[in-house]
Design a protein around this motif. Sequence first.
Motif, PDB file in Angstrom:
ATOM      1  N   UNK A 233     -19.100  29.167  22.729  1.00  0.00           N
ATOM      2  CA  UNK A 233     -19.086  27.919  23.488  1.00  0.00           C
ATOM      3  C   UNK A 233     -18.023  27.981  24.584  1.00  0.00           C
ATOM      4  N   UNK A 234     -16.820  28.409  24.234  1.00  0.00           N
ATOM      5  CA  UNK A 234     -15.746  28.481  25.222  1.00  0.00           C
ATOM      6  C   UNK A 234     -16.040  29.513  26.305  1.00  0.00           C
ATOM      7  N   UNK A 235     -16.815  30.532  25.960  1.00  0.00           N
ATOM      8  CA  UNK A 235     -17.205  31.537  26.941  1.00  0.00           C
ATOM      9  C   UNK A 235     -18.321  31.065  27.851  1.00  0.00           C
ATOM     10  N   UNK A 236     -18.747  29.815  27.685  1.00  0.00           N
ATOM     11  CA  UNK A 236     -19.744  29.156  28.546  1.00  0.00           C
ATOM     12  C   UNK A 236     -21.106  29.850  28.500  1.00  0.00           C
ATOM     13  N   UNK A 237     -21.433  30.426  27.334  1.00  0.00           N
ATOM     14  CA  UNK A 237     -22.720  31.115  27.192  1.00  0.00           C
ATOM     15  C   UNK A 237     -23.797  30.226  26.594  1.00  0.00           C
TER      16      UNK A 237
ATOM     17  N   UNK B  90     -36.716  22.608   8.524  1.00  0.00           N
ATOM     18  CA  UNK B  90     -36.498  22.526   9.970  1.00  0.00           C
ATOM     19  C   UNK B  90     -35.659  23.702  10.445  1.00  0.00           C
ATOM     20  N   UNK B  91     -35.565  23.879  11.749  1.00  0.00           N
ATOM     21  CA  UNK B  91     -34.756  24.965  12.302  1.00  0.00           C
ATOM     22  C   UNK B  91     -34.167  24.502  13.633  1.00  0.00           C
ATOM     23  N   UNK B  92     -33.433  25.379  14.293  1.00  0.00           N
ATOM     24  CA  UNK B  92     -32.832  25.070  15.583  1.00  0.00           C
ATOM     25  C   UNK B  92     -33.178  26.178  16.572  1.00  0.00           C
ATOM     26  N   UNK B  93     -33.503  25.802  17.792  1.00  0.00           N
ATOM     27  CA  UNK B  93     -33.711  26.774  18.871  1.00  0.00           C
ATOM     28  C   UNK B  93     -32.426  26.855  19.688  1.00  0.00           C
ATOM     29  N   UNK B  94     -31.899  28.074  19.840  1.00  0.00           N
ATOM     30  CA  UNK B  94     -30.699  28.318  20.633  1.00  0.00           C
ATOM     31  C   UNK B  94     -31.104  28.925  21.975  1.00  0.00           C
ATOM     32  N   UNK B  95     -30.427  28.490  23.036  1.00  0.00           N
ATOM     33  CA  UNK B  95     -30.636  29.085  24.358  1.00  0.00           C
ATOM     34  C   UNK B  95     -29.278  29.459  24.950  1.00  0.00           C
ATOM     35  N   UNK B  96     -29.118  30.737  25.255  1.00  0.00           N
ATOM     36  CA  UNK B  96     -27.910  31.233  25.895  1.00  0.00           C
ATOM     37  C   UNK B  96     -28.211  31.523  27.364  1.00  0.00           C
ATOM     38  N   UNK B  97     -27.191  31.390  28.209  1.00  0.00           N
ATOM     39  CA  UNK B  97     -27.336  31.703  29.631  1.00  0.00           C
ATOM     40  C   UNK B  97     -26.013  32.268  30.128  1.00  0.00           C
ATOM     41  N   UNK B  98     -25.981  33.596  30.336  1.00  0.00           N
ATOM     42  CA  UNK B  98     -24.739  34.236  30.769  1.00  0.00           C
ATOM     43  C   UNK B  98     -24.377  33.873  32.213  1.00  0.00           C
ATOM     44  N   UNK B  99     -25.354  33.374  32.975  1.00  0.00           N
ATOM     45  CA  UNK B  99     -25.088  32.983  34.357  1.00  0.00           C
ATOM     46  C   UNK B  99     -24.643  31.540  34.503  1.00  0.00           C
ATOM     47  N   UNK B 100     -24.573  30.820  33.396  1.00  0.00           N
ATOM     48  CA  UNK B 100     -24.240  29.390  33.423  1.00  0.00           C
ATOM     49  C   UNK B 100     -22.824  29.118  33.921  1.00  0.00           C
ATOM     50  N   UNK B 101     -21.908  30.066  33.728  1.00  0.00           N
ATOM     51  CA  UNK B 101     -20.505  29.859  34.090  1.00  0.00           C
ATOM     52  C   UNK B 101     -20.325  29.563  35.576  1.00  0.00           C
ATOM     53  N   UNK B 102     -21.273  29.970  36.395  1.00  0.00           N
ATOM     54  CA  UNK B 102     -21.172  29.751  37.840  1.00  0.00           C
ATOM     55  C   UNK B 102     -21.958  28.534  38.298  1.00  0.00           C
TER      56      UNK B 102
ATOM     57  N   UNK C 234     -22.739  24.008  37.884  1.00  0.00           N
ATOM     58  CA  UNK C 234     -22.063  22.741  37.563  1.00  0.00           C
ATOM     59  C   UNK C 234     -22.090  22.394  36.078  1.00  0.00           C
ATOM     60  N   UNK C 235     -22.983  23.008  35.307  1.00  0.00           N
ATOM     61  CA  UNK C 235     -23.061  22.699  33.873  1.00  0.00           C
ATOM     62  C   UNK C 235     -22.230  23.664  33.027  1.00  0.00           C
TER      63      UNK C 235
END
Length: 539
Positions: free
Chosen positions: A360-364, A382-394, A396-397
């Motif tokens: 989370x702190x790595x903004x991924x 039930x389950x959870x869907x995770x979505x990571x985005x290595x480009x998110x750090x650049x 506004x989110x």
Amino acid sequence: MQWIASPESDADNAALEKNLWSAADQFRANSGLKAQEYSGPILGLIFLRFAEVRFAAQRAKLEEAGASSRRGSRLDEPAAYHAEGVLYLAPEARFDGLLTLPEGEDIGAKVNEAMREVEKHNAQLAGVLPKTYNLFTGTLLKELLKKISEIPASTDYDAFGRIYEYFLGQFARTEGQKGGEFYTPASIVRLLTEVIEPFHGRILDPACGSGGMFVQSARFVAEHQKRAADELDICGVEKTDDTGRLCRMNLAVHGLEGDIRHGGNVNSYYDDPHTATGQFDFVLANPPFNVNAVDKERLTDMVGPGRRFPFGLPKPDNANYLWIQLFHSALNATGRAGFVMANSASDARSSEQVIRQWLVEGQAVDVMVAVGPNMFYTVTLPCTLWFLDRGKADTPRADTVLFIDARHIYRQVDRAHRDWTPAQIGFLANLVRLYRGEDLDLTYGGDDAEGKLQEVFGKQPAYADVPGLCKAATLEAIEAQGWSLNPGRYVGVAPGEEVSDEDFREQFETLSEELERLNAQARELEETIARNVVEILEA
């Protein structure tokens, strides 16, 4: 938010699927074989039927071209078919030829030979196709060939793929828990692909099963007017050899090729056959949940920055955070991942909480979606869907994570199973696009999805937090929740809604699962203390 869609289906296609499945079930009953023994041969014949439909269409084009070409006919050149993503079928390998065999012939031997001929002229299928048709009587095979021939030659590419996926799903149901190893329901996979948007690049699934993630990614590309074979570089790993072959056959049915490593000693925990670290634009996966007994001593050389397990090895005997790190580390600087994970991973404590904090702190971490029960054939939880985005750090989110509660958005397929409609998938995917500041993409879901977006987010839809549906939480808010990634902690309940019995049951099941894990950790700790006491007393 509650959105329960009424059951809908394509009546003609549904009738065809049911008719074919009835024939397959008779085939099973009269052969005395287990599901895993007859599923491959049946899928092989469906595969051959579709391969011939596509082959015949390309052959007709070559005949037309040859009539006006000085070069002459290319009808029997495999390369002329391969160039268009079509399998070349020698005369002995054609479905119609098998269909017209007299019952006195050894039909099983002829079908086996047909499969060898397909492999001989199409290198990507070497060693893949079933060749156990000699186990069945000629009468049974004749009846099955007739039934499969009822799939119209006019059936389009996508519809044929859906029939194949329908059979995969039915076999998953038949085989019970084992079926979950090779099949993830199409609506779950479709939402994963819609959110990560795999337009172009290298895509990895290190627990690829029968290849559904790749097929849906290709479908996404095709719907955006591109040729998937040109846009996607497919790589997969599958521990089970039979399932790996099923994946390669599934890719071929859809005109795709990929580098699928399977069987033998290939295991994604210990092996990295694609040298994945930092190399992929997209990762899609539905890994096995809560696996224990992984030999962590074999992983110690893979721990640390720039390696497969950058945040260290979790202490509990549970592989969830090994998988999560494998997905994260495989992404390049702008890569996106979407994967299915056990609910317990969102709130896991101890060393797993520390790993989650670093993610989370790595903004991924980009988006978390809570999914209700009965969406899978083999488990009700039930389950959870995770979505990571290595480009998110650049973007506004960078310092927020979007949480979506989709537990009350579904279509009731039958008493025990649910899925999502195209409109529901389009709505959820475009909710994410609103949050990201992207343009809406209504290619999937169309007017119905747009109507729901306008109902919830206004005539000119713009992202806003909606109690009971979505919340963009800051890193500070997530820290205050002990780095939990459980959407229910953030989204809340819509005004006027109450916590239902089903909500309570889901919460109770999740808490029970967490309690079981904590008890296992406590037993492990007790054993460690006991060993230490013995060592002290013996010193």
